[in-house]
Design an enzyme around this catalytic site. Structure first.
Site, PDB file in Angstrom:
ATOM      1  CG  HIS A  45      80.941 -30.254   7.211  1.00 14.89           C
ATOM      2  ND1 HIS A  45      81.549 -31.135   8.075  1.00 14.89           N
ATOM      3  CD2 HIS A  45      80.808 -29.095   7.893  1.00 14.89           C
ATOM      4  CE1 HIS A  45      81.755 -30.539   9.236  1.00 14.89           C
ATOM      5  NE2 HIS A  45      81.315 -29.294   9.154  1.00 14.89           N
ATOM      6  NE  ARG A  46      84.785 -29.423   9.753  1.00 16.14           N
ATOM      7  CZ  ARG A  46      84.861 -30.027  10.925  1.00 16.14           C
ATOM      8  NH1 ARG A  46      85.830 -30.898  11.146  1.00 16.14           N
ATOM      9  NH2 ARG A  46      83.991 -29.773  11.887  1.00 16.14           N
ATOM     10  CD  GLU A  72      81.556 -25.615   6.426  1.00 16.39           C
ATOM     11  OE1 GLU A  72      81.416 -24.878   7.411  1.00 16.39           O
ATOM     12  OE2 GLU A  72      82.443 -26.503   6.362  1.00 16.39           O
ATOM     13  CG  ASP A  74      85.172 -24.261   9.400  1.00 13.77           C
ATOM     14  OD1 ASP A  74      84.088 -23.905   9.854  1.00 13.77           O
ATOM     15  OD2 ASP A  74      85.414 -25.430   9.029  1.00 13.77           O
ATOM     16  CG  HIS A  87      86.500 -27.265  12.159  1.00 15.12           C
ATOM     17  ND1 HIS A  87      86.676 -27.871  13.381  1.00 15.12           N
ATOM     18  CD2 HIS A  87      85.226 -26.795  12.165  1.00 15.12           C
ATOM     19  CE1 HIS A  87      85.555 -27.794  14.087  1.00 15.12           C
ATOM     20  NE2 HIS A  87      84.658 -27.138  13.367  1.00 15.12           N
ATOM     21  CD  GLU A 154      81.678 -21.913  11.410  1.00 12.61           C
ATOM     22  OE1 GLU A 154      81.535 -23.019  10.848  1.00 12.61           O
ATOM     23  OE2 GLU A 154      81.588 -21.754  12.638  1.00 12.61           O
ATOM     24  CE  LYS A 156      84.829 -23.362  13.003  1.00 10.00           C
ATOM     25  NZ  LYS A 156      83.526 -23.883  13.476  1.00 10.00           N
ATOM     26  CG  ASP A 301      81.684 -34.911   7.158  1.00  8.21           C
ATOM     27  OD1 ASP A 301      81.646 -33.672   7.069  1.00  8.21           O
ATOM     28  OD2 ASP A 301      81.776 -35.515   8.250  1.00  8.21           O
TER      29      ASP A 301
HETATM   30  O1  G3P Z   1      79.276 -24.438   9.513  1.00  9.78           O
HETATM   31  C1  G3P Z   1      78.295 -25.400   9.722  1.00  9.78           C
HETATM   32  C2  G3P Z   1      78.943 -26.436  10.502  1.00  9.78           C
HETATM   33  O2  G3P Z   1      80.139 -26.675   9.823  1.00  9.78           O
HETATM   34  C3  G3P Z   1      79.214 -25.930  11.895  1.00  9.78           C
HETATM   35  O3  G3P Z   1      79.927 -26.816  12.552  1.00  9.78           O
HETATM   36  O4  G3P Z   1      81.952 -27.225  13.800  1.00  9.78           O
HETATM   37  O5  G3P Z   1      81.688 -28.203  11.535  1.00  9.78           O
HETATM   38  O6  G3P Z   1      82.105 -25.789  11.792  1.00  9.78           O
HETATM   39  P1  G3P Z   1      81.506 -27.005  12.394  1.00  9.78           P
HETATM   40 CA    CA Z   2      81.873 -24.826   9.628  1.00  9.47          CA
END
Ligand code: G3P
Ligand code: CA
Length: 311
Positions: A45-46, A72, A74, A87, A154, A156, A301
């Site tokens: 995630h990121r 992952e 955004d 993000h 994503e 965003k 993370d």
């Molecule tokens: O994209 C899945 C998750 O990352 C969604 O939440 O706010 O971290 O983009 P966010």
């Molecule tokens: Ca995301």
């Protein structure tokens, strides 16, 4: 809506038979990517954002080194039309600048430091190398890892980023990321996903959902954009409507400390052709609980901690 024939065939297991029956029907990289969604996916995630500043090259380098299934990210669009990996809608929290991402040109954003905030917030993980980290463009990420990675992208805040879908598909095509099975595109906005599909019907899509309590009646759950009813009312038809355009769903599991979905939700989605990925899970006990539910992947993370559990 017409279901994507490739996704439908994968869901029905048609490619497994086809691959063994004829050398001519060899599994393509895109078919293999969809097949892999039935297995468990570790999604950074990121980047490895528990260890390095989110959405920076340092965070993606770590996750890549550890061998995650997906990076992952955004994407948003700058005032001069460049795709950047970022993000928040505003740049204030994780950079030395102020205001909205899309109010700035790439040159303005490149002048900012997107790493030092992490050192200030995480003294135990601070690293002088993070200082001065520049905002990443999508092209820079693609050029660094190429086809040696998979990317879970994503769209965003699509309403704040007009032209995002067109620029993204153009970039995916230019870097040959689609037929090579390198990319998933995720969004909370169904319209954004449908726009991507209109631009290129082969891009595998993930519908994100977020369940939270209804402000007027906190015993009721609702989905943020209304893409499904609350989990208690969700039907096979609701999942099938999503499966007409998406290869899976991504969801939260708790809201305000309480579960919003359960293992039955996971099974029902899967039975309707939708693998389920859960965001964002950082505690090993919670990772294990969801592994026991049979989820198809976790956004985290701390991909190193998740890899320890699944390897
Ligand atoms: O994209 C899945 C998750 O990352 C969604 O939440 O706010 O971290 O983009 P966010
Ligand atoms: Ca995301």
């Amino acid at each position: 809506m017409q279901r994507n024939p490739l996704i439908a065939a994968i869901s029905l297991g048609l490619f497994a038979g086809a691959a063994t029956s004829s050398a001519l029907a060899e599994t393509t990289p895109l078919e293999q990517q969809l097949k892999d969604l039935e297995s468990f996916q570790v999604i950074a995630h990121r980047g490895a954002s528990g260890h390095a500043p989110e959405s920076t090259m340092a965070a993606y380098e770590l996750a890549h080194e550890w061998g995650v299934d997906y990076l992952e990210l955004d994407v948003q669009i700058t005032a001069d039309g460049e795709l950047v990996v970022f993000h928040d809608d505003a740049i204030d929290r994780t950079s030395t600048g102020e205001g909205k991402v899309n109010d700035h040109t790439l040159e303005e954003l490149k002048a900012l430091d997107t790493g030092s905030w992490f050192n200030e917030a995480n003294a135990d993980k601070a690293d002088a190398d993070f200082e001065g980290a520049q905002i990443l463009t999508l092209s820079e990420l693609f050029e660094r890892f190429g086809h040696d990675e998979r990317y879970y992208i994503e769209t965003k805040s699509p309403q704040l980023n007009p032209g995002l879908e067109e620029a993204l598909v153009e970039s995916l095509e230019a870097h040959d990321m689609i037929e090579t099975g390198r990319v998933l595109v995720q969004s909370f906005e169904q319209d954004s996903l449908l726009k991507i599909r209109e631009l290129n019907e082969n891009v595998p899509l993930i519908q994100l959902v977020w369940y939270h309590t209804n402000e007027e009646d906190d015993s009721q759950l609702q989905e943020w954009t209304g893409v499904t009813p609350g989990p208690a009312e969700i039907t096979d038809e609701d999942f099938q409507t999503i499966a007409e355009y998406a290869a899976g769903i991504g969801t939260n599991v708790t809201y305000d400390g309480n579960d919003v979905i359960d293992a039955d939700f996971i099974r029902q989605a899967q039975a309707n052709g939708l693998p389920v990925h859960i965001y964002t899970i950082n505690e090993p006990e919670e990772m294990q609980r969801l592994l026991d539910w049979g989820v198809n992947g976790l956004f985290t993370d701390y991909p190193d901690h998740l890899l320890e559990l699944v390897e």
